[in-house]
Design an enzyme around this catalytic site. Structure first.
Site, mmCIF file in Angstrom:
data_model
loop_
_atom_site.group_PDB
_atom_site.id
_atom_site.type_symbol
_atom_site.label_atom_id
_atom_site.label_comp_id
_atom_site.label_asym_id
_atom_site.label_seq_id
_atom_site.Cartn_x
_atom_site.Cartn_y
_atom_site.Cartn_z
ATOM 1 N N GLY A 250 5.800 25.086 6.722
ATOM 2 C CA GLY A 250 5.191 24.755 5.432
ATOM 3 C C GLY A 250 3.681 24.705 5.556
ATOM 4 O O GLY A 250 3.136 23.791 6.174
ATOM 5 N N GLY B 163 0.795 -1.241 0.000
ATOM 6 C CA GLY B 163 0.000 0.000 0.000
ATOM 7 C C GLY B 163 0.814 1.271 0.000
ATOM 8 O O GLY B 163 0.268 2.361 -0.181
ATOM 9 N N HIS C 102 -32.295 19.810 -4.020
ATOM 10 C CA HIS C 102 -32.352 20.803 -2.948
ATOM 11 C C HIS C 102 -32.789 20.114 -1.664
ATOM 12 O O HIS C 102 -33.713 19.311 -1.701
ATOM 13 C CB HIS C 102 -33.346 21.909 -3.314
ATOM 14 C CG HIS C 102 -33.577 22.869 -2.182
ATOM 15 N ND1 HIS C 102 -32.650 23.835 -1.852
ATOM 16 C CD2 HIS C 102 -34.607 22.991 -1.303
ATOM 17 C CE1 HIS C 102 -33.097 24.528 -0.812
ATOM 18 N NE2 HIS C 102 -34.290 24.035 -0.450
ATOM 19 N N MET D 173 2.114 14.968 -6.706
ATOM 20 C CA MET D 173 2.339 13.748 -5.910
ATOM 21 C C MET D 173 1.022 13.361 -5.245
ATOM 22 O O MET D 173 0.782 13.688 -4.079
ATOM 23 C CB MET D 173 3.436 13.996 -4.888
ATOM 24 C CG MET D 173 4.806 14.126 -5.525
ATOM 25 S SD MET D 173 6.083 14.258 -4.279
ATOM 26 C CE MET D 173 7.569 14.044 -5.258
HETATM 27 P P1 FAD Z 1 4.259 5.303 -2.655
HETATM 28 O O1 FAD Z 1 2.885 5.256 -2.121
HETATM 29 O O2 FAD Z 1 5.241 6.184 -1.972
HETATM 30 O O3 FAD Z 1 4.782 3.805 -2.659
HETATM 31 C C1 FAD Z 1 6.070 3.468 -3.018
HETATM 32 C C2 FAD Z 1 6.402 2.125 -2.416
HETATM 33 O O4 FAD Z 1 7.613 1.655 -2.994
HETATM 34 C C3 FAD Z 1 6.635 2.154 -0.913
HETATM 35 O O5 FAD Z 1 5.847 1.180 -0.286
HETATM 36 C C4 FAD Z 1 8.118 1.831 -0.770
HETATM 37 O O6 FAD Z 1 8.417 1.078 0.398
HETATM 38 C C5 FAD Z 1 8.364 0.993 -2.008
HETATM 39 N N1 FAD Z 1 9.761 0.964 -2.448
HETATM 40 C C6 FAD Z 1 10.591 2.016 -2.663
HETATM 41 N N2 FAD Z 1 11.777 1.596 -3.139
HETATM 42 C C7 FAD Z 1 11.689 0.245 -3.218
HETATM 43 C C8 FAD Z 1 12.593 -0.764 -3.663
HETATM 44 N N3 FAD Z 1 13.802 -0.477 -4.150
HETATM 45 N N4 FAD Z 1 12.180 -2.055 -3.594
HETATM 46 C C9 FAD Z 1 10.947 -2.373 -3.143
HETATM 47 N N5 FAD Z 1 10.055 -1.452 -2.735
HETATM 48 C C10 FAD Z 1 10.422 -0.168 -2.784
HETATM 49 N N6 FAD Z 1 -2.455 11.738 -1.863
HETATM 50 C C11 FAD Z 1 -3.758 11.827 -2.210
HETATM 51 O O7 FAD Z 1 -4.090 11.708 -3.395
HETATM 52 N N7 FAD Z 1 -4.729 12.038 -1.262
HETATM 53 C C12 FAD Z 1 -4.426 12.198 0.038
HETATM 54 O O8 FAD Z 1 -5.317 12.396 0.866
HETATM 55 C C13 FAD Z 1 -3.063 12.126 0.432
HETATM 56 N N8 FAD Z 1 -2.717 12.268 1.723
HETATM 57 C C14 FAD Z 1 -1.404 12.169 2.070
HETATM 58 C C15 FAD Z 1 -1.065 12.358 3.395
HETATM 59 C C16 FAD Z 1 0.251 12.280 3.802
HETATM 60 C C17 FAD Z 1 0.606 12.481 5.243
HETATM 61 C C18 FAD Z 1 1.254 11.973 2.838
HETATM 62 C C19 FAD Z 1 2.690 11.838 3.251
HETATM 63 C C20 FAD Z 1 0.937 11.793 1.505
HETATM 64 C C21 FAD Z 1 -0.404 11.903 1.114
HETATM 65 N N9 FAD Z 1 -0.778 11.759 -0.219
HETATM 66 C C22 FAD Z 1 -2.093 11.876 -0.574
HETATM 67 C C23 FAD Z 1 0.202 11.483 -1.275
HETATM 68 C C24 FAD Z 1 0.201 9.996 -1.637
HETATM 69 O O9 FAD Z 1 0.481 9.240 -0.481
HETATM 70 C C25 FAD Z 1 1.227 9.719 -2.712
HETATM 71 O O10 FAD Z 1 1.021 10.579 -3.823
HETATM 72 C C26 FAD Z 1 1.118 8.281 -3.184
HETATM 73 O O11 FAD Z 1 1.321 7.378 -2.120
HETATM 74 C C27 FAD Z 1 2.136 8.001 -4.289
HETATM 75 O O12 FAD Z 1 2.013 6.678 -4.695
HETATM 76 P P2 FAD Z 1 3.222 5.876 -5.342
HETATM 77 O O13 FAD Z 1 2.659 4.551 -5.708
HETATM 78 O O14 FAD Z 1 3.870 6.681 -6.395
HETATM 79 O O15 FAD Z 1 4.311 5.717 -4.191
HETATM 80 P P1 NAI Z 2 3.268 20.967 -0.254
HETATM 81 O O1 NAI Z 2 4.032 21.149 -1.503
HETATM 82 O O2 NAI Z 2 1.813 20.785 -0.316
HETATM 83 O O3 NAI Z 2 3.511 22.208 0.704
HETATM 84 C C1 NAI Z 2 4.780 22.603 1.094
HETATM 85 C C2 NAI Z 2 4.681 24.033 1.582
HETATM 86 O O4 NAI Z 2 5.873 24.361 2.227
HETATM 87 C C3 NAI Z 2 4.459 25.033 0.459
HETATM 88 O O5 NAI Z 2 3.427 25.888 0.821
HETATM 89 C C4 NAI Z 2 5.803 25.733 0.360
HETATM 90 O O6 NAI Z 2 5.691 27.062 -0.076
HETATM 91 C C5 NAI Z 2 6.280 25.659 1.800
HETATM 92 N N1 NAI Z 2 7.715 25.708 1.986
HETATM 93 C C6 NAI Z 2 8.684 25.130 1.228
HETATM 94 N N2 NAI Z 2 9.901 25.369 1.764
HETATM 95 C C7 NAI Z 2 9.689 26.090 2.905
HETATM 96 C C8 NAI Z 2 10.544 26.627 3.899
HETATM 97 N N3 NAI Z 2 11.862 26.463 3.845
HETATM 98 N N4 NAI Z 2 9.982 27.319 4.925
HETATM 99 C C9 NAI Z 2 8.638 27.484 4.990
HETATM 100 N N5 NAI Z 2 7.794 27.009 4.066
HETATM 101 C C10 NAI Z 2 8.305 26.301 3.047
HETATM 102 O O7 NAI Z 2 4.003 19.756 0.499
HETATM 103 P P2 NAI Z 2 3.589 18.926 1.789
HETATM 104 O O8 NAI Z 2 2.501 19.600 2.530
HETATM 105 O O9 NAI Z 2 4.850 18.579 2.477
HETATM 106 O O10 NAI Z 2 3.006 17.615 1.138
HETATM 107 C C11 NAI Z 2 3.793 16.856 0.213
HETATM 108 C C12 NAI Z 2 2.933 16.291 -0.861
HETATM 109 O O11 NAI Z 2 2.166 15.209 -0.358
HETATM 110 C C13 NAI Z 2 1.913 17.277 -1.394
HETATM 111 O O12 NAI Z 2 2.478 18.078 -2.388
HETATM 112 C C14 NAI Z 2 0.882 16.383 -1.939
HETATM 113 O O13 NAI Z 2 1.248 16.023 -3.243
HETATM 114 C C15 NAI Z 2 0.940 15.159 -1.052
HETATM 115 N N6 NAI Z 2 -0.168 15.206 -0.082
HETATM 116 C C16 NAI Z 2 -1.440 15.211 -0.567
HETATM 117 C C17 NAI Z 2 -2.503 15.280 0.291
HETATM 118 C C18 NAI Z 2 -3.870 15.333 -0.272
HETATM 119 O O14 NAI Z 2 -4.037 15.063 -1.457
HETATM 120 N N7 NAI Z 2 -4.887 15.655 0.513
HETATM 121 C C19 NAI Z 2 -2.329 15.317 1.731
HETATM 122 C C20 NAI Z 2 -0.944 15.352 2.131
HETATM 123 C C21 NAI Z 2 0.073 15.270 1.239
#
Ligand code: FAD
Ligand code: NAI
Length: 465
Positions: free
Chosen positions: A180, A38, A443, A317
């Site tokens: 951030g 996952g 509505h 991302m």
């Molecule tokens: P990942 O989910 O990062 O998966 C990559 C996998 O590859 C990992 O399990 C890792 O262990 C594995 N891996 C890496 N290198 C190797 C290797 N060499 N061999 C074997 N396995 C390996 N996105 C949304 O759309 N909605 C959200 O609400 C949302 N909330 C988020 C909240 C947080 C706190 C964070 C951090 C991110 C959130 N995101 C959200 C972003 C989302 O999690 C990522 O965009 C998404 O997981 C990317 O999917 P991926 O498959 O590219 O990689």
């Molecule tokens: P982000 O790109 O959303 O936000 C980073 C923020 O930090 C920006 O506002 C930027 O201007 C600021 N920043 C950068 N450098 C800084 C500094 N030195 N000092 C102060 N501010 C600074 O990145 P974030 O929140 O870390 O999330 C990473 C990614 O994970 C997101 O871009 C998103 O793709 C994904 N994500 C998606 C979610 C969702 O879809 N609901 C939830 C959480 C994460």
């Protein structure tokens, strides 16, 4: 060859690619270095953060809003350990679900670090140190991303933390300093603010969630202030120091005026960076562009049988973007002609009210010189929003000035995350604002705000304001 397709990484990109490959008849392998499947999304991202957002929202509602609804609650308090345990259970249900789906689709799962030996051979190094090699016709790299640290203050994972640790804390912070004000900062800042932490956000740019339409960040700032968060925009963090249980953050504004904050935890959420460690990309001659794996329009790398998807390549991302790309590559490999419309990948921030967006922002339209018109409608004018006491927020529609085609849908308000799908549908079918304005919307619903904003955009004639 042992496999037709081998996927490295089991996040939403990798596991969805694996299922689609299996559906298309490919013999498929999925390699994951952790014990659970996952990826970031299910283990330490989307799912646990939403679980904590939902729990903290229930608490905040009980505390702030129940009384007005005529519900009196006595002795309300948070059992943080139970909240975190529920979150862990939600994660478990989801990751177990992926393991089930792999079995159901006859995908072979290999646990260990996958690395290239050559373009058709992958070595898998298991946790116990054992190694095996598999051969494969095609490879899909889906290794995701990791949190970006501040260059001068690496994560100590105790007091200077990323989202991963913020979702695993043993106590509710007294004062959480968030560096951030993007998606993670505002989502996890909301969680702890609702649970009683003092939350201070320090953002480098002049708006919160700065990649989204500017109106949304401004509205979110009002809501965050109402919740009691302190927000410092346009501030550059200059140092982060830990002494015992205290973190001191210094920053300065554009005039060089200094700011000093003291808290017990500092969440650094300044973005994420692609993760390629351990892949041994040099064995196949794949280079990186600003850390990301370069791909062509078919998501193929510089090596003809190796593709890459998700956070490790260009683009937002987001889990659903990674999923679309997983399906895209599987279907390309099967000789189909899939398509992804990157403009219509929606973005959502799960604060309350939620923020959701699709299409062009007003800033992008201004910069491109395209003639556009705007229609807005505030939640406070909705009967549905008054009934639920969710009157914060608005819908903003951007439409082409000449053709009326919808170019952007930007919502901050209750249930925006689900409503944005209607915006995606309208834009995918290239609807005009008038098309949506003339459709019957039930509505009372929040969606009426979208209809009204379309009425405002198409002919400046909303009904209820
Ligand atoms: P990942 O989910 O990062 O998966 C990559 C996998 O590859 C990992 O399990 C890792 O262990 C594995 N891996 C890496 N290198 C190797 C290797 N060499 N061999 C074997 N396995 C390996 N996105 C949304 O759309 N909605 C959200 O609400 C949302 N909330 C988020 C909240 C947080 C706190 C964070 C951090 C991110 C959130 N995101 C959200 C972003 C989302 O999690 C990522 O965009 C998404 O997981 C990317 O999917 P991926 O498959 O590219 O990689
Ligand atoms: P982000 O790109 O959303 O936000 C980073 C923020 O930090 C920006 O506002 C930027 O201007 C600021 N920043 C950068 N450098 C800084 C500094 N030195 N000092 C102060 N501010 C600074 O990145 P974030 O929140 O870390 O999330 C990473 C990614 O994970 C997101 O871009 C998103 O793709 C994904 N994500 C998606 C979610 C969702 O879809 N609901 C939830 C959480 C994460």
């Amino acid at each position: 060859m042992d496999y037709n397709v081998t996927i490295i990484g089991s996040g939403p990109g990798g596991y969805v690619a694996a299922i689609r490959c299996a559906q298309l008849g490919f013999k498929t392998a999925l390699i994951e270095k952790y014990d659970t499947l996952g990826g970031t999304c299910l283990n330490v991202g989307c799912i646990p953060s939403k679980a904590m957002l939902d729990s903290s929202e229930h608490f905040a509602n009980a505390k702030e809003n129940f009384k007005a609804h005529g519900i009196n609650v006595q002795g309300l308090k948070v059992d943080f350990a139970a909240m975190v345990a529920r979150k862990a259970d939600v994660v478990k249900q989801n990751v177990d679900g992926i393991a089930f789906l792999m079995k159901k689709n006859k995908v072979d799962v290999h646990h260990g670090i996958g690395s290239f030996v050559d373009k058709n051979t992958i070595k898998i190094l298991a946790k116990d140190g054992s190694e095996k090699k598999i051969t494969t016709e095609y490879v899909i790299i889906a290794t995701g991303s990791k949190p970006t640290p501040l260059p001068f203050a690496p994560f100590d994972k105790k007091r200077i933390i990323s989202s991963t640790e913020a979702l695993e804390l043993k106590e509710i912070p007294k004062h959480l300093i968030v560096i951030g004000g993007g998606v993670i900062g505002m989502e996890l800042g909301s969680v702890y603010s609702r649970l009683g932490s003092k939350v201070t956000v320090v953002e480098f740019l002049d708006n919160l969630i700065p990649t989204m339409d500017g109106t949304l960040g401004k509205e979110l700032q009002k809501v965050a202030k109402k919740m009691g968060m302190d927000i410092y925009l346009g501030h550059k963090v200059t140092s982060v120091n830990v002494k015992g249980k205290e973190v001191t953050v210094t920053a300065e504004d554009k005039q060089g005026k200094a700011l000093e904050l003291k808290g017990d935890y500092c969440l650094v959420s300044i973005g994420r960076q692609p993760y390629t460690e351990g892949l041994n990309l040099s064995a196949v001659g794949i280079g990186l562009d600003k850390g990301r794996i370069p791909v062509d329009e078919h998501l193929r790398t510089s090596v003809d049988n190796i593709y890459a998807i998700g956070d490790v390549i260009r683009g937002p991302m987001l889990a659903h973007k990674a999923e679309e790309e997983g399906v895209f590559v599987a279907e390309r490999l099967a000789g189909q002609k899939p398509h992804i419309n990157y403009l219509l990948i929606p973005g959502v921030v799960y604060t309350w009210p939620e923020v959701a967006s699709v299409g062009y922002t007003e800033e992008q339209l201004k910069e491109s010189g395209r003639a556009y018109k705007t229609g807005k409608f505030p939640y406070k004018a909705l009967g549905r929003a008054r009934a639920s006491m969710d009157t914060d927020g608005l819908v903003k529609i951007l439409a082409d000035k000449n053709t009326d085609e919808i170019l952007g849908v930007h919502i901050i308000g209750a249930r925006a995350a689900d409503m944005i799908a209607a915006g995606v549908t309208a834009m995918e079918f290239r609807a005009a604002a008038e098309d949506v304005a003339r459709m019957s919307h039930a509505h009372p619903t929040y969606m009426e705000a979208v209809k009204e904003a379309c009425l405002a955009a198409t002919a400046n004639r909303p009904i209820h304001i």
